[in-house]
Design a protein around this motif. Structure first.
Motif, PDB file in Angstrom:
ATOM      1  N   ASP A  80      13.144  -1.252   3.961  1.00 13.48           N
ATOM      2  CA  ASP A  80      12.829  -2.464   4.318  1.00 13.48           C
ATOM      3  C   ASP A  80      11.806  -2.904   5.029  1.00 13.48           C
ATOM      4  N   ASP A  81      10.904  -1.626   5.399  1.00  9.88           N
ATOM      5  CA  ASP A  81       9.666  -1.891   6.182  1.00  9.88           C
ATOM      6  C   ASP A  81       8.937  -0.636   5.825  1.00  9.88           C
ATOM      7  N   SER A  82       7.714  -0.524   6.436  1.00 10.20           N
ATOM      8  CA  SER A  82       6.945   0.823   6.240  1.00 10.20           C
ATOM      9  C   SER A  82       7.547   1.982   6.343  1.00 10.20           C
ATOM     10  N   PHE A  83       7.187   2.937   6.003  1.00 10.30           N
ATOM     11  CA  PHE A  83       7.954   4.291   6.405  1.00 10.30           C
ATOM     12  C   PHE A  83       7.138   5.454   6.070  1.00 10.30           C
ATOM     13  N   SER A  84       7.556   6.653   6.658  1.00  9.03           N
ATOM     14  CA  SER A  84       6.842   7.680   6.243  1.00  9.03           C
ATOM     15  C   SER A  84       8.012   8.968   6.072  1.00  9.03           C
ATOM     16  N   GLN A  85       7.742   9.695   5.016  1.00 11.26           N
ATOM     17  CA  GLN A  85       8.915  10.606   4.704  1.00 11.26           C
ATOM     18  C   GLN A  85       8.221  11.908   4.307  1.00 11.26           C
ATOM     19  N   THR A  86       8.938  13.199   4.355  1.00  8.89           N
ATOM     20  CA  THR A  86       8.541  14.462   3.886  1.00  8.89           C
ATOM     21  C   THR A  86       9.396  14.633   2.772  1.00  8.89           C
ATOM     22  N   ILE A  87       9.304  15.156   1.317  1.00 12.92           N
ATOM     23  CA  ILE A  87      10.327  15.527   0.518  1.00 12.92           C
ATOM     24  C   ILE A  87       9.985  16.739  -0.055  1.00 12.92           C
TER      25      ILE A  87
ATOM     26  N   TRP B   6       0.950  -1.296  -0.033  1.00 12.22           N
ATOM     27  CA  TRP B   6      -0.058  -0.005  -0.091  1.00 12.22           C
ATOM     28  C   TRP B   6       0.998   1.163  -0.050  1.00 12.22           C
ATOM     29  N   GLY B   7       0.321   2.322  -0.470  1.00 17.94           N
ATOM     30  CA  GLY B   7       0.983   3.576  -0.421  1.00 17.94           C
ATOM     31  C   GLY B   7       0.061   4.901  -0.720  1.00 17.94           C
ATOM     32  N   SER B   8       0.778   5.874  -0.275  1.00 14.98           N
ATOM     33  CA  SER B   8      -0.077   7.289  -0.321  1.00 14.98           C
ATOM     34  C   SER B   8       0.881   8.243  -0.386  1.00 14.98           C
ATOM     35  N   VAL B   9       0.446   9.303  -1.261  1.00  8.47           N
ATOM     36  CA  VAL B   9       1.204  10.612  -1.381  1.00  8.47           C
ATOM     37  C   VAL B   9       0.136  11.613  -1.188  1.00  8.47           C
ATOM     38  N   SER B  10       0.876  12.771  -0.438  1.00  5.66           N
ATOM     39  CA  SER B  10       0.026  14.108  -0.390  1.00  5.66           C
ATOM     40  C   SER B  10       0.863  14.949  -0.968  1.00  5.66           C
ATOM     41  N   GLN B  11       0.624  15.821  -2.011  1.00  7.63           N
ATOM     42  CA  GLN B  11       1.817  16.913  -2.492  1.00  7.63           C
ATOM     43  C   GLN B  11       0.908  18.370  -2.659  1.00  7.63           C
ATOM     44  N   SER B  12       1.724  19.178  -2.157  1.00  8.14           N
ATOM     45  CA  SER B  12       1.499  20.729  -2.423  1.00  8.14           C
ATOM     46  C   SER B  12       2.717  21.377  -3.260  1.00  8.14           C
ATOM     47  N   ARG B  13       2.331  22.226  -4.152  1.00  4.22           N
ATOM     48  CA  ARG B  13       3.306  23.028  -5.098  1.00  4.22           C
ATOM     49  C   ARG B  13       3.218  24.530  -4.704  1.00  4.22           C
ATOM     50  N   ILE B  14       4.293  24.964  -4.582  1.00  3.49           N
ATOM     51  CA  ILE B  14       4.314  26.483  -4.270  1.00  3.49           C
ATOM     52  C   ILE B  14       5.442  26.783  -5.337  1.00  3.49           C
ATOM     53  N   GLY B  15       5.286  27.331  -6.300  1.00  5.45           N
ATOM     54  CA  GLY B  15       6.077  27.990  -7.453  1.00  5.45           C
ATOM     55  C   GLY B  15       6.845  26.813  -7.850  1.00  5.45           C
ATOM     56  N   GLN B  16       8.117  26.887  -7.639  1.00  8.68           N
ATOM     57  CA  GLN B  16       9.070  25.863  -8.503  1.00  8.68           C
ATOM     58  C   GLN B  16       9.362  24.757  -7.426  1.00  8.68           C
ATOM     59  N   ILE B  17       8.679  24.714  -6.204  1.00  7.66           N
ATOM     60  CA  ILE B  17       9.077  23.602  -5.109  1.00  7.66           C
ATOM     61  C   ILE B  17       7.696  22.882  -5.024  1.00  7.66           C
ATOM     62  N   ALA B  18       8.162  21.593  -4.826  1.00  4.31           N
ATOM     63  CA  ALA B  18       6.884  20.581  -4.378  1.00  4.31           C
ATOM     64  C   ALA B  18       7.279  19.814  -3.170  1.00  4.31           C
TER      65      ALA B  18
ATOM     66  N   THR C 277       5.960  16.904  -0.433  1.00  4.65           N
ATOM     67  CA  THR C 277       5.238  15.597  -0.746  1.00  4.65           C
ATOM     68  C   THR C 277       5.501  14.800   0.651  1.00  4.65           C
ATOM     69  N   GLN C 278       4.484  14.373   1.025  1.00  2.84           N
ATOM     70  CA  GLN C 278       4.267  13.574   2.229  1.00  2.84           C
ATOM     71  C   GLN C 278       4.139  11.925   1.705  1.00  2.84           C
ATOM     72  N   VAL C 279       4.999  11.017   1.954  1.00  2.69           N
ATOM     73  CA  VAL C 279       4.817   9.664   1.373  1.00  2.69           C
ATOM     74  C   VAL C 279       4.875   8.770   2.211  1.00  2.69           C
ATOM     75  N   ASP C 280       3.967   7.951   2.455  1.00  2.00           N
ATOM     76  CA  ASP C 280       3.745   6.875   3.376  1.00  2.00           C
ATOM     77  C   ASP C 280       3.399   5.509   2.498  1.00  2.00           C
ATOM     78  N   SER C 281       4.374   4.609   3.039  1.00  2.00           N
ATOM     79  CA  SER C 281       4.177   3.255   2.284  1.00  2.00           C
ATOM     80  C   SER C 281       4.859   2.052   2.902  1.00  2.00           C
ATOM     81  N   THR C 282       4.747   0.937   1.873  1.00  2.00           N
ATOM     82  CA  THR C 282       5.120  -0.236   2.636  1.00  2.00           C
ATOM     83  C   THR C 282       6.905  -0.555   2.167  1.00  2.00           C
ATOM     84  N   ALA C 283       7.273  -1.616   2.240  1.00  2.00           N
ATOM     85  CA  ALA C 283       8.543  -1.876   2.151  1.00  2.00           C
ATOM     86  C   ALA C 283       8.625  -1.753   0.350  1.00  2.00           C
TER      87      ALA C 283
END
Length: 317
Positions: free
Chosen positions: A119-126, A41-53, A55-61
């Protein structure tokens, strides 16, 4: 408005294929592999301000690859700053490996191959940004890809915390405030990169990068000064004007060209900011170091394709 994409509505056997499409649409051309099969499973939520995006990413391995063939077919020139929120992430690029966990961050470059391993479920902000936005602040930073920036260093921790809080706030403020927050996040990231470069062995390339950062930092903090000049900036950094010119030439620009470009960007930003609506165009231009309104208007239009007044009056800038 954030755009949210996830695999929850897909049949289990289709989720990885859908995720492949989501990731490529959200970031750059990538290949994704996972052994999770129907449990993926996986989910992304993205906001874009000008040239910068952002993104919140939550997913499995999974494993994510940016391959030479993908790069050859693309025109992207981005740097990604990945903040670890939960889980552990391995990042491989330029012959280096970084391990990033919660409270840490890493940068990597889309113009060269890389691999991300979860290697396992994770959450990142990019944070995804054009390379030039960071390069114009710090110069060359290729030696810091796939390097762990950890919370045990004060400046690393400050950068992580500020960037993380910006990502949570960006949807709650107006475009002008969001742009300023992102500028400050980039400035702080550049300062952190410069500190790490300076701490490494003082070979010639690192030494030049550190001097270039100091030169650019002096310029950016004195843009308002009508007396800003190459000799003065060079003296402030402790180098000769000729050496300062050589450093700017490494960036395919000149001192004058860099100063003018940065002043124009800040005028453009202030002209779009409702907080400066009552200020005359000339007042804004003079505040950022210009001393001839006609000249300012002419070069503004040359750079952005519209006059300062037309830019200010454009809806939804």
């Amino acid at each position: 408005m954030a755009v949210v994409l996830d695999t929850s509505s897909c049949l289990p056997e289709r989720r990885l294929a859908v995720w492949q499409d989501i990731v490529c649409d959200t970031f750059v051309g990538l290949d994704c592999k996972s052994d999770m099969r129907g449990a993926f499973w996986g989910s992304v939520s993205q906001s874009r301000i000008g040239q910068i995006a952002l993104t919140q990413v939550d997913s499995t391995a999974q494993r994510v690859f940016r391959t030479p063939s993908r790069i050859a077919r693309a025109s992207e020139d981005f740097v990604l700053m990945a903040l670890g929120n939960n889980g552990v992430n391995g990042v491989f690029q330029d012959g280096r490996e970084a391990v990033v966990s919660a409270g840490q961050f890493v940068i990597y470059d889309t113009t060269r191959p890389y691999e991300l391993r979860f290697d396992d479920s994770f959450s990142q902000t990019i944070f995804q940004m054009p390379r030039k936005l960071l390069q114009q602040r710090v110069g060359s930073f290729d030696g810091l890809t796939a390097t762990t920036f950890a919370g045990d260093r004060p400046l690393d921790r400050l950068t992580y915390d500020f960037a993380r809080n910006v990502s949570k706030t960006i949807e709650l403020v107006g475009p002008a405030a969001a742009t300023r927050l992102l500028d400050q996040a980039l400035d702080l990231l550049a300062m952190t990169l410069a500190e790490r470069l300076h701490a490494r062995l003082p070979d010639q390339s690192v030494h030049r990068s550190a001097l270039l950062y100091r030169l650019k930092n002096h310029i950016l903090t004195h843009l308002f000064d009508h007396e800003l000049s190459l000799p003065r900036a060079a003296a402030a950094v402790g180098i000769s004007p000729r050496y300062a010119s050589d450093l700017m030439a490494d960036e395919q620009t000149s001192f004058r060209g860099y100063v003018q470009a940065q002043r124009l960007e800040r005028c453009k930003r202030d002209l779009a900011d409702p907080a400066h609506q009552a200020r005359h165009i000339g007042e804004i231009a003079f505040a950022w170091g210009f001393n001839d309104l006609a000249h300012f208007s002419r070069i503004f239009k040359q750079r952005f394709g519209v006059s300062p007044r037309e830019w200010r009056e454009q809806p939804g800038k």
